[in-house]
Write an enzyme that holds these catalytic residues in place. Structure first.
Site, PDB file in Angstrom:
ATOM      1  N   CYS A  29      76.878  32.675  11.765  1.00 41.69           N
ATOM      2  CA  CYS A  29      75.506  32.923  11.320  1.00 41.69           C
ATOM      3  C   CYS A  29      74.903  31.663  10.704  1.00 41.69           C
ATOM      4  CB  CYS A  29      75.446  34.129  10.390  1.00 41.69           C
ATOM      5  SG  CYS A  29      73.755  34.786  10.240  1.00 41.69           S
ATOM      6  N   HIS A  70      77.704  37.991  13.578  1.00 41.63           N
ATOM      7  CA  HIS A  70      78.714  38.213  12.540  1.00 41.63           C
ATOM      8  C   HIS A  70      79.974  38.807  13.174  1.00 41.63           C
ATOM      9  CE1 HIS A  70      76.240  37.296   9.044  1.00 41.63           C
ATOM     10  NE2 HIS A  70      75.243  37.840   9.709  1.00 41.63           N
ATOM     11  N   GLU A 115      82.740  39.322  11.818  1.00 43.17           N
ATOM     12  CA  GLU A 115      83.444  40.181  10.858  1.00 43.17           C
ATOM     13  C   GLU A 115      82.900  41.602  10.806  1.00 43.17           C
ATOM     14  OE1 GLU A 115      79.982  38.407   8.682  1.00 43.17           O
ATOM     15  OE2 GLU A 115      81.456  37.652  10.128  1.00 43.17           O
TER      16      GLU A 115
END
Length: 195
Positions: free
Chosen positions: A77, A177, A179
């Site tokens: 990001c 992202h 994650e």
């Protein structure tokens, strides 16, 4: 294997930690130069605004440290955007690992900015996308993006085509992202940790 998450004022660090916990990877969260240099893998996450984040990196000397690293580095990001040359977000000079400028999405009637939510990525050309299904969906939250360029190893289309992932030498980056991108994001992280 020693994995380091770079400590700076990035907003999604806890999510990155949870993602590594799920994979079963031990990690160190630090801004210590010696610890970062001695890591096998380095993760450079990010949420926030480019100029204030870049100022913090400069304050800690991380703006010089990160481009000098020789082990695999993954920026996500805003982390990816700061690895580029320049961002239109508050006219910010970034680290210049990728020789490309980050630009704001053009104003387009009926289409919201920021680009927020799930979108598919295409045209994979990265070790990090090994064994991914075609047109995999990942999670984005951003108003600025790097255009498609020589470093692009995955693309996405929102208003315009843009770089979903970049790669140069030991530096890997994702605009989305990893994650919080479910099984796809986890696979990308696993592939990175196997480099």
């Amino acid at each position: 294997m020693k994995t380091v998450i770079i400590k700076y004022n990035a907003g999604n660090v806890q999510s990155v930690m949870y993602a590594l916990d799920r994979i079963g990877i031990d990690y160190l969260y630090t801004d210590n130069e010696e610890e970062i240099r001695s890591a096998d893998k380095v993760i450079f996450p990010g949420v926030g605004e480019a100029s204030t984040t870049m100022s913090y990196l400069k304050e800690k000397g991380l703006d010089k440290l990160i481009p000098s690293l020789t082990q695999p580095v993954l920026g996500t990001c805003v982390g990816m955007q700061l690895m580029c040359r320049f961002s239109e977000e508050n006219n910010t000079t970034c680290m210049g690992i990728f020789d490309v400028d980050v630009k704001r999405f053009p104003v387009t009637p009926g289409i919201k900015v920021p680009h927020m939510g799930w979108n598919n990525i295409t045209n994979y050309k990265s070790e990090l996308t090994k064994d991914l299904i075609d047109d995999a969906y990942v999670y984005f939250v951003h108003s600025y993006a790097a255009p498609v360029c020589d470093y692009t190893v995955a693309t996405c289309d929102y208003i315009i085509p843009f770089s979903a992932m970049l790669h140069k030498d030991n530096f890997h980056a994702a605009q989305f992202h990893c994650e919080i991108s479910g099984d796809i994001g986890q696979k990308i992280l696993e592939n990175f940790l196997k480099l």
